[in-house]
Design an enzyme around this catalytic site. Structure first.
Site, mmCIF file in Angstrom:
data_model
loop_
_atom_site.group_PDB
_atom_site.id
_atom_site.type_symbol
_atom_site.label_atom_id
_atom_site.label_comp_id
_atom_site.label_asym_id
_atom_site.label_seq_id
_atom_site.Cartn_x
_atom_site.Cartn_y
_atom_site.Cartn_z
ATOM 1 N N MET A 69 -6.499 3.505 -8.802
ATOM 2 C CA MET A 69 -5.400 2.783 -8.153
ATOM 3 C C MET A 69 -4.810 3.734 -7.135
ATOM 4 O O MET A 69 -3.686 4.240 -7.283
ATOM 5 C CB MET A 69 -4.373 2.346 -9.212
ATOM 6 C CG MET A 69 -4.854 1.158 -10.016
ATOM 7 S SD MET A 69 -3.972 0.977 -11.590
ATOM 8 C CE MET A 69 -4.974 2.048 -12.612
ATOM 9 N N MET A 138 -7.493 -7.846 -12.356
ATOM 10 C CA MET A 138 -6.209 -7.392 -12.902
ATOM 11 C C MET A 138 -5.450 -8.606 -13.444
ATOM 12 O O MET A 138 -5.152 -9.542 -12.703
ATOM 13 C CB MET A 138 -5.352 -6.722 -11.820
ATOM 14 C CG MET A 138 -5.812 -5.343 -11.376
ATOM 15 S SD MET A 138 -6.002 -4.112 -12.686
ATOM 16 C CE MET A 138 -4.396 -4.138 -13.484
ATOM 17 N N GLY A 143 -0.251 -0.617 -12.297
ATOM 18 C CA GLY A 143 0.756 0.442 -12.226
ATOM 19 C C GLY A 143 1.323 0.850 -13.576
ATOM 20 O O GLY A 143 1.743 1.991 -13.749
ATOM 21 N N PHE A 144 1.332 -0.076 -14.513
ATOM 22 C CA PHE A 144 1.955 0.213 -15.798
ATOM 23 C C PHE A 144 1.206 -0.471 -16.944
ATOM 24 O O PHE A 144 0.681 -1.568 -16.762
ATOM 25 C CB PHE A 144 3.411 -0.296 -15.815
ATOM 26 C CG PHE A 144 4.227 0.272 -14.691
ATOM 27 C CD1 PHE A 144 4.822 1.524 -14.809
ATOM 28 C CD2 PHE A 144 4.374 -0.433 -13.500
ATOM 29 C CE1 PHE A 144 5.560 2.057 -13.744
ATOM 30 C CE2 PHE A 144 5.105 0.095 -12.437
ATOM 31 C CZ PHE A 144 5.699 1.343 -12.565
ATOM 32 N N SER A 199 -2.033 -0.801 -24.633
ATOM 33 C CA SER A 199 -0.990 -0.910 -25.660
ATOM 34 C C SER A 199 -1.498 -1.494 -26.966
ATOM 35 O O SER A 199 -1.134 -1.014 -28.041
ATOM 36 C CB SER A 199 0.144 -1.807 -25.158
ATOM 37 O OG SER A 199 0.546 -1.394 -23.892
HETATM 38 C C1 DX5 Z 1 -2.530 -1.000 -15.461
HETATM 39 C C2 DX5 Z 1 -3.819 -0.373 -15.940
HETATM 40 C C3 DX5 Z 1 -4.279 -0.838 -17.254
HETATM 41 C C4 DX5 Z 1 -3.330 -0.573 -18.404
HETATM 42 C C5 DX5 Z 1 -3.519 -1.687 -19.387
HETATM 43 O O1 DX5 Z 1 -2.332 -0.695 -14.129
HETATM 44 O O2 DX5 Z 1 -4.870 -0.645 -15.021
HETATM 45 O O3 DX5 Z 1 -5.579 -0.336 -17.553
HETATM 46 O O4 DX5 Z 1 -3.556 0.653 -19.022
HETATM 47 O O5 DX5 Z 1 -2.548 -1.564 -20.354
HETATM 48 P P1 DX5 Z 1 -2.169 -2.744 -21.364
HETATM 49 O O6 DX5 Z 1 -3.399 -3.055 -22.163
HETATM 50 O O7 DX5 Z 1 -1.068 -2.129 -22.161
HETATM 51 O O8 DX5 Z 1 -1.725 -3.908 -20.519
HETATM 52 ZN ZN ZN Z 2 -7.012 -0.076 -15.601
#
Ligand code: DX5
Ligand code: ZN
Length: 220
Positions: A69, A138, A143-144, A199
């Site tokens: 990213m 996505m 980002g998170f 998570s």
């Molecule tokens: C978000 C990441 C994901 C993230 C997924 O930008 O690309 O890979 O770690 O985390 P969860 O499964 O907690 O949504």
């Molecule tokens: Zn990812």
């Protein structure tokens, strides 16, 4: 594809006990390690970089699936190959010359992936799909970790699956964000092949079981 793939995201791991968490994934039913690299420019967050990936690659015994990213990802293709990446995914929105980038990734011996933000239509891959080994849809805004799953993902999987079949491509579909045992079967049935889970795995009190459950439900 017969067996659905599970890719725990180390973004949600305990970095004070990183080796322990890597060993957990090594002995689990997971297929891949998912590595989220964020630059604080393409996405609002900064995750971790080369020294951490080097450590991960030293201990990881499974496919290393790197999700960049970052802006202008071409700058780091060779670096990520040298660090041990098996799959290198760049964002469609961050790539000015996507076709060239895909060839450069393959020239370094890696599988080439393209990630699509929730607002990016799959039809934009019409002209490159034959060159793409993996499309990462996505299912949250990047980002998170820990965000809620976006329901429009199902429509995107359907459109992408249609495109892959229509073109006769062998591209696999990976889903990233908000994946749990509650939605993984529906996602698999819609046409997804691989699933990132951060998570759901690392916040679980029984991480091995969380991975086993994801794998079992996805393949049920
Ligand atoms: C978000 C990441 C994901 C993230 C997924 O930008 O690309 O890979 O770690 O985390 P969860 O499964 O907690 O949504
Ligand atoms: Zn990812």
């Amino acid at each position: 594809m017969s067996s659905k793939l599970i890719a725990p995201s180390l973004l949600a791991a305990d970095f004070g006990n990183l080796q322990r968490d890597i060993e957990m994934v090594n002995k689990s039913d997971a297929d891949w390690f998912h590595i989220d690299i964020m630059d604080g420019v393409f996405v609002p967050n900064i995750s971790y970089g080369m020294p951490v990936l080097k450590t991960i690659a030293k201990h990881a015994k499974k496919t290393i699936d790197v999700h960049l990213m970052i802006v202008d990802p071409d700058r780091y293709i060779k670096t990520f190959a040298d660090l041990g990446s098996d799959v290198l995914t760049v964002h469609y929105e961050a790539s000015t010359h996507l076709h060239r980038t895909l060839q450069a990734i393959k020239a370094e011996g890696m599988k080439a992936g393209v990630a699509l933000n929730p607002h990016t239509n799959v039809i934009l891959l019409e002209d490159t799909i034959m060159d793409i080994d993996l499309v990462l849809i996505m299912s949250v805004n990047p980002g998170f970790g820990g965000q809620s799953f976006i329901e429009n993902t199902y429509a995107k999987i359907k459109q992408l699956k249609e495109l892959i079949i229509r073109k006769g491509a062998s591209t696999i579909i990976e889903i990233d964000g908000g994946v749990t045992t509650a939605n993984i079967k529906a996602l698999a049935d819609t046409g997804a092949d691989a699933f990132v889970a951060g998570s759901f795995v690392f916040k679980s009190s029984n991480q091995l079981k969380a991975i086993k459950d994801l794998k079992a439900v996805a393949n049920s």
